[in-house]
Enzyme design. Sequence first.
Site, PDB file in Angstrom:
ATOM      1  N   TRP A  11       0.821  -1.221   0.000  1.00 21.73           N
ATOM      2  CA  TRP A  11       0.000   0.000   0.000  1.00 21.73           C
ATOM      3  C   TRP A  11       0.853   1.268   0.000  1.00 21.73           C
ATOM      4  CZ3 TRP A  11      -4.500  -0.825   4.095  1.00 21.73           C
ATOM      5  CH2 TRP A  11      -5.333  -1.856   3.637  1.00 21.73           C
ATOM      6  N   LYS A  12       2.136   1.131   0.298  1.00 28.78           N
ATOM      7  CA  LYS A  12       3.014   2.302   0.476  1.00 28.78           C
ATOM      8  C   LYS A  12       2.368   3.251   1.509  1.00 28.78           C
ATOM      9  CE  LYS A  12       4.421   1.771  -4.278  1.00 28.78           C
ATOM     10  NZ  LYS A  12       5.481   2.154  -5.176  1.00 28.78           N
ATOM     11  N   HIS A  96      12.934  -2.218   0.109  1.00 25.00           N
ATOM     12  CA  HIS A  96      12.187  -1.679  -1.043  1.00 25.00           C
ATOM     13  C   HIS A  96      13.014  -0.547  -1.646  1.00 25.00           C
ATOM     14  CE1 HIS A  96       9.124   0.335  -3.416  1.00 25.00           C
ATOM     15  NE2 HIS A  96       8.436  -0.790  -3.378  1.00 25.00           N
ATOM     16  N   GLY A 173       5.721   1.991 -10.278  1.00 26.76           N
ATOM     17  CA  GLY A 173       4.849   3.160 -10.318  1.00 26.76           C
ATOM     18  C   GLY A 173       4.906   3.939 -11.616  1.00 26.76           C
ATOM     19  N   SER A 211       4.613  -2.229 -11.636  1.00 22.16           N
ATOM     20  CA  SER A 211       3.458  -1.987 -12.513  1.00 22.16           C
ATOM     21  C   SER A 211       2.749  -3.271 -12.932  1.00 22.16           C
ATOM     22  CB  SER A 211       3.876  -1.156 -13.734  1.00 22.16           C
ATOM     23  OG  SER A 211       4.368   0.107 -13.317  1.00 22.16           O
TER      24      SER A 211
END
Length: 253
Positions: A11-12, A96, A173, A211
Amino acid sequence: MSKKKLIAGNWKMNGSVAANDALVRAVIAGMGAADDCTVAVCVPAPYLAQLQMLRAGSALELGAQDVSAQEQGAYTGEVSAAMLKDFGARYALVGHSERRQYHGETDALVADKAKAALAHGITPIVCVGETLAEREAGRTEEVVKRQLAAVIHTNGHCISEIAVAYEPVWAIGTGKTATPQEAQQVHAVLRAQLHAATAHADRVAILYGGSMNAANAASLLAQADIDGGLIGGASLKAPDFLQIIAAARLQRD
Ligand code: PEP
Protein backbone atom coordinates in the site's frame (compact mmCIF):
# COMPACT_ATOMS: atom_id res chain seq x y z
CA MET A 1 0.57 -28.27 -10.87
CA SER A 2 2.84 -25.32 -10.13
CA LYS A 3 3.48 -24.16 -6.58
CA LYS A 4 1.11 -21.84 -4.75
CA LYS A 5 1.68 -18.22 -5.77
CA LEU A 6 2.09 -15.36 -3.32
CA ILE A 7 0.31 -12.12 -4.17
CA ALA A 8 1.35 -9.29 -1.85
CA GLY A 9 -0.01 -5.77 -1.97
CA ASN A 10 2.23 -2.88 -1.00
CA TRP A 11 0.00 0.00 0.00
CA LYS A 12 3.01 2.30 0.48
CA MET A 13 2.02 5.49 2.38
CA ASN A 14 -1.64 5.31 1.42
CA GLY A 15 -4.81 4.59 3.33
CA SER A 16 -7.10 5.86 6.04
CA VAL A 17 -9.21 4.01 8.59
CA ALA A 18 -12.29 4.44 6.40
CA ALA A 19 -10.58 3.60 3.09
CA ASN A 20 -8.82 0.54 4.56
CA ASP A 21 -12.09 -0.78 5.90
CA ALA A 22 -13.79 -0.62 2.51
CA LEU A 23 -10.79 -1.99 0.61
CA VAL A 24 -10.07 -4.91 2.92
CA ARG A 25 -13.70 -5.96 3.20
CA ALA A 26 -13.98 -6.00 -0.60
CA VAL A 27 -10.74 -7.97 -1.01
CA ILE A 28 -11.71 -10.55 1.61
CA ALA A 29 -15.18 -10.99 0.14
CA GLY A 30 -13.76 -11.38 -3.36
CA MET A 31 -10.89 -13.74 -2.57
CA GLY A 32 -12.87 -16.26 -0.52
CA ALA A 33 -10.91 -19.15 0.95
CA ALA A 34 -7.93 -18.49 -1.36
CA ASP A 35 -6.43 -21.87 -0.52
CA ASP A 36 -4.79 -22.01 -3.95
CA CYS A 37 -2.97 -18.68 -3.59
CA THR A 38 -1.47 -16.83 -0.63
CA VAL A 39 -2.65 -13.23 -0.44
CA ALA A 40 -1.12 -10.56 1.79
CA VAL A 41 -1.26 -6.81 2.21
CA CYS A 42 1.74 -4.83 3.49
CA VAL A 43 0.27 -1.83 5.24
CA PRO A 44 1.60 1.29 6.98
CA ALA A 45 2.51 0.41 10.59
CA PRO A 46 -0.25 2.49 12.24
CA TYR A 47 -2.87 0.35 10.51
CA LEU A 48 -1.57 -3.05 11.62
CA ALA A 49 -4.03 -3.17 14.52
CA GLN A 50 -6.94 -2.28 12.27
CA LEU A 51 -5.92 -4.93 9.76
CA GLN A 52 -5.50 -7.51 12.49
CA MET A 53 -9.17 -7.06 13.33
CA LEU A 54 -10.41 -6.78 9.75
CA ARG A 55 -8.67 -9.95 8.59
CA ALA A 56 -9.73 -12.09 11.55
CA GLY A 57 -11.20 -15.36 10.31
CA SER A 58 -10.16 -14.74 6.70
CA ALA A 59 -7.30 -16.08 4.58
CA LEU A 60 -5.78 -12.62 4.14
CA GLU A 61 -2.23 -12.43 5.50
CA LEU A 62 -0.68 -9.31 6.96
CA GLY A 63 2.64 -7.70 6.20
CA ALA A 64 4.63 -4.59 7.11
CA GLN A 65 6.55 -2.35 4.73
CA ASP A 66 9.73 -2.23 6.78
CA VAL A 67 11.22 -3.57 10.00
CA SER A 68 13.97 -2.37 12.27
CA ALA A 69 17.27 -4.22 12.27
CA GLN A 70 17.38 -3.56 16.03
CA GLU A 71 15.76 -5.73 18.66
CA GLN A 72 14.46 -2.93 20.94
CA GLY A 73 15.49 0.21 22.76
CA ALA A 74 16.48 3.77 21.94
CA TYR A 75 15.68 3.81 18.23
CA THR A 76 13.06 6.54 17.90
CA GLY A 77 10.62 5.97 15.09
CA GLU A 78 11.63 2.37 14.46
CA VAL A 79 9.26 -0.60 14.60
CA SER A 80 10.70 -3.94 15.73
CA ALA A 81 10.00 -7.39 14.35
CA ALA A 82 8.56 -8.42 17.73
CA MET A 83 6.05 -5.58 17.49
CA LEU A 84 5.03 -6.66 13.99
CA LYS A 85 4.61 -10.19 15.27
CA ASP A 86 2.38 -8.89 18.09
CA PHE A 87 -0.09 -7.73 15.45
CA GLY A 88 -0.01 -10.96 13.48
CA ALA A 89 2.28 -9.88 10.67
CA ARG A 90 3.59 -12.79 8.62
CA TYR A 91 5.65 -10.74 6.17
CA ALA A 92 7.81 -7.62 6.14
CA LEU A 93 9.18 -5.93 3.06
CA VAL A 94 12.86 -5.16 3.41
CA GLY A 95 15.00 -3.07 1.09
CA HIS A 96 12.19 -1.68 -1.04
CA SER A 97 13.81 0.61 -3.62
CA GLU A 98 12.02 3.61 -2.12
CA ARG A 99 13.74 2.91 1.19
CA ARG A 100 17.09 2.32 -0.48
CA GLN A 101 16.66 5.56 -2.48
CA TYR A 102 15.06 7.96 0.05
CA HIS A 103 16.37 6.54 3.31
CA GLY A 104 19.85 5.50 2.22
CA GLU A 105 19.38 1.83 3.13
CA THR A 106 22.48 -0.15 2.24
CA ASP A 107 22.73 -3.80 1.25
CA ALA A 108 24.19 -4.55 4.70
CA LEU A 109 21.32 -2.86 6.54
CA VAL A 110 18.76 -4.66 4.39
CA ALA A 111 20.47 -7.95 5.25
CA ASP A 112 20.31 -7.13 8.98
CA LYS A 113 16.61 -6.26 8.68
CA ALA A 114 15.97 -9.61 7.02
CA LYS A 115 17.81 -11.29 9.91
CA ALA A 116 15.72 -9.44 12.52
CA ALA A 117 12.51 -10.48 10.78
CA LEU A 118 13.57 -14.13 10.51
CA ALA A 119 14.49 -14.20 14.20
CA HIS A 120 10.83 -13.49 14.98
CA GLY A 121 9.31 -15.88 12.48
CA ILE A 122 8.44 -13.15 9.99
CA THR A 123 9.20 -13.80 6.32
CA PRO A 124 11.23 -10.92 4.94
CA ILE A 125 10.34 -10.09 1.35
CA VAL A 126 13.74 -8.90 0.19
CA CYS A 127 13.37 -6.38 -2.64
CA VAL A 128 16.09 -6.17 -5.28
CA GLY A 129 16.21 -4.39 -8.59
CA GLU A 130 18.22 -2.23 -10.93
CA THR A 131 17.71 1.39 -11.95
CA LEU A 132 17.17 2.35 -15.57
CA ALA A 133 20.76 3.59 -15.83
CA GLU A 134 22.05 0.29 -14.47
CA ARG A 135 19.92 -1.69 -16.93
CA GLU A 136 21.07 0.44 -19.84
CA ALA A 137 24.67 -0.09 -18.77
CA GLY A 138 24.13 -3.87 -18.87
CA ARG A 139 24.54 -4.13 -15.09
CA THR A 140 21.18 -5.67 -14.11
CA GLU A 141 22.53 -9.08 -13.08
CA GLU A 142 25.50 -7.64 -11.22
CA VAL A 143 23.25 -5.30 -9.21
CA VAL A 144 20.57 -7.80 -8.19
CA LYS A 145 23.18 -10.45 -7.36
CA ARG A 146 25.08 -8.00 -5.16
CA GLN A 147 21.88 -7.05 -3.33
CA LEU A 148 20.88 -10.68 -2.74
CA ALA A 149 24.43 -11.77 -1.87
CA ALA A 150 24.45 -9.49 1.16
CA VAL A 151 21.28 -11.13 2.49
CA ILE A 152 22.64 -14.63 1.82
CA HIS A 153 25.92 -13.78 3.54
CA THR A 154 24.20 -12.50 6.70
CA ASN A 155 21.48 -15.12 6.93
CA GLY A 156 23.34 -18.32 6.10
CA HIS A 157 21.30 -21.48 6.35
CA CYS A 158 18.06 -19.51 7.06
CA ILE A 159 18.09 -18.20 3.52
CA SER A 160 15.46 -20.67 2.32
CA GLU A 161 13.00 -18.93 4.70
CA ILE A 162 13.05 -15.60 2.87
CA ALA A 163 11.03 -14.41 -0.10
CA VAL A 164 12.54 -12.21 -2.79
CA ALA A 165 10.88 -9.55 -4.91
CA TYR A 166 12.54 -8.58 -8.17
CA GLU A 167 11.43 -5.02 -8.74
CA PRO A 168 13.16 -3.14 -11.53
CA VAL A 169 13.22 0.42 -10.20
CA TRP A 170 12.29 1.81 -13.61
CA ALA A 171 9.06 -0.22 -13.56
CA ILE A 172 7.81 0.83 -10.11
CA GLY A 173 4.85 3.16 -10.32
CA THR A 174 5.72 4.11 -13.89
CA GLY A 175 3.30 1.94 -15.86
CA LYS A 176 6.35 0.36 -17.56
CA THR A 177 6.65 -3.37 -16.92
CA ALA A 178 9.49 -5.75 -17.64
CA THR A 179 8.38 -8.17 -20.33
CA PRO A 180 7.70 -11.66 -19.01
CA GLN A 181 10.93 -12.79 -20.72
CA GLU A 182 13.01 -9.97 -19.21
CA ALA A 183 11.60 -10.70 -15.76
CA GLN A 184 12.06 -14.47 -16.09
CA GLN A 185 15.69 -13.97 -17.10
CA VAL A 186 16.44 -12.10 -13.88
CA HIS A 187 14.38 -14.49 -11.76
CA ALA A 188 16.39 -17.40 -13.15
CA VAL A 189 19.61 -15.64 -12.16
CA LEU A 190 18.28 -15.11 -8.63
CA ARG A 191 17.10 -18.73 -8.41
CA ALA A 192 20.53 -19.98 -9.47
CA GLN A 193 22.15 -17.79 -6.83
CA LEU A 194 19.82 -19.25 -4.19
CA HIS A 195 20.56 -22.79 -5.41
CA ALA A 196 24.24 -22.15 -4.83
CA ALA A 197 23.44 -21.11 -1.25
CA THR A 198 20.86 -23.66 -0.14
CA ALA A 199 19.50 -27.07 -1.03
CA HIS A 200 16.01 -25.62 -0.60
CA ALA A 201 16.09 -22.80 -3.14
CA ASP A 202 12.87 -24.00 -4.74
CA ARG A 203 11.02 -23.13 -1.55
CA VAL A 204 11.88 -19.45 -1.92
CA ALA A 205 9.09 -17.43 -3.51
CA ILE A 206 10.56 -15.00 -6.03
CA LEU A 207 7.96 -12.32 -6.76
CA TYR A 208 7.90 -9.86 -9.62
CA GLY A 209 6.99 -6.24 -8.86
CA GLY A 210 6.76 -3.16 -11.02
CA SER A 211 3.46 -1.99 -12.51
CA MET A 212 1.91 -5.43 -12.34
CA ASN A 213 -1.78 -5.06 -13.13
CA ALA A 214 -4.88 -6.98 -14.14
CA ALA A 215 -3.85 -6.97 -17.81
CA ASN A 216 -0.24 -8.15 -17.52
CA ALA A 217 -0.37 -10.38 -14.42
CA ALA A 218 -1.22 -13.65 -16.17
CA SER A 219 1.69 -13.59 -18.60
CA LEU A 220 4.19 -12.62 -15.89
CA LEU A 221 2.89 -15.22 -13.44
CA ALA A 222 3.09 -17.93 -16.11
CA GLN A 223 6.91 -17.75 -16.12
CA ALA A 224 8.75 -20.68 -14.57
CA ASP A 225 10.56 -18.71 -11.87
CA ILE A 226 7.91 -16.09 -11.11
CA ASP A 227 6.22 -17.29 -7.95
CA GLY A 228 3.96 -14.33 -7.38
CA GLY A 229 3.72 -10.58 -7.44
CA LEU A 230 4.39 -7.55 -5.27
CA ILE A 231 1.78 -5.04 -6.28
CA GLY A 232 1.76 -1.34 -5.46
CA GLY A 233 -0.81 0.86 -7.18
CA ALA A 234 -3.14 -1.93 -8.28
CA SER A 235 -3.40 -3.26 -4.71
CA LEU A 236 -5.28 -0.12 -3.70
CA LYS A 237 -8.22 -0.95 -5.95
CA ALA A 238 -10.08 -4.09 -4.90
CA PRO A 239 -11.26 -5.08 -8.40
CA ASP A 240 -7.74 -4.80 -9.85
CA PHE A 241 -6.13 -6.64 -6.94
CA LEU A 242 -8.76 -9.38 -7.16
CA GLN A 243 -8.12 -9.82 -10.88
CA ILE A 244 -4.41 -10.32 -10.17
CA ILE A 245 -5.29 -12.87 -7.48
CA ALA A 246 -7.54 -14.64 -9.99
CA ALA A 247 -4.68 -14.74 -12.53
CA ALA A 248 -2.42 -16.30 -9.88
CA ARG A 249 -5.01 -18.95 -9.08
CA LEU A 250 -5.30 -19.96 -12.71
CA GLN A 251 -1.63 -20.91 -12.66
CA ARG A 252 -2.44 -23.68 -10.19
CA ASP A 253 -4.82 -25.47 -12.55
C1 PEP B 1 5.94 -1.50 -5.37
O1 PEP B 1 5.91 -0.42 -4.83
O2 PEP B 1 6.45 -2.46 -4.78
C2 PEP B 1 5.35 -1.65 -6.70
C3 PEP B 1 5.57 -2.73 -7.37
O3 PEP B 1 4.59 -0.59 -7.14
P1 PEP B 1 3.71 -0.54 -8.49
O4 PEP B 1 2.98 -1.83 -8.60
O5 PEP B 1 2.80 0.63 -8.29
O6 PEP B 1 4.67 -0.34 -9.63
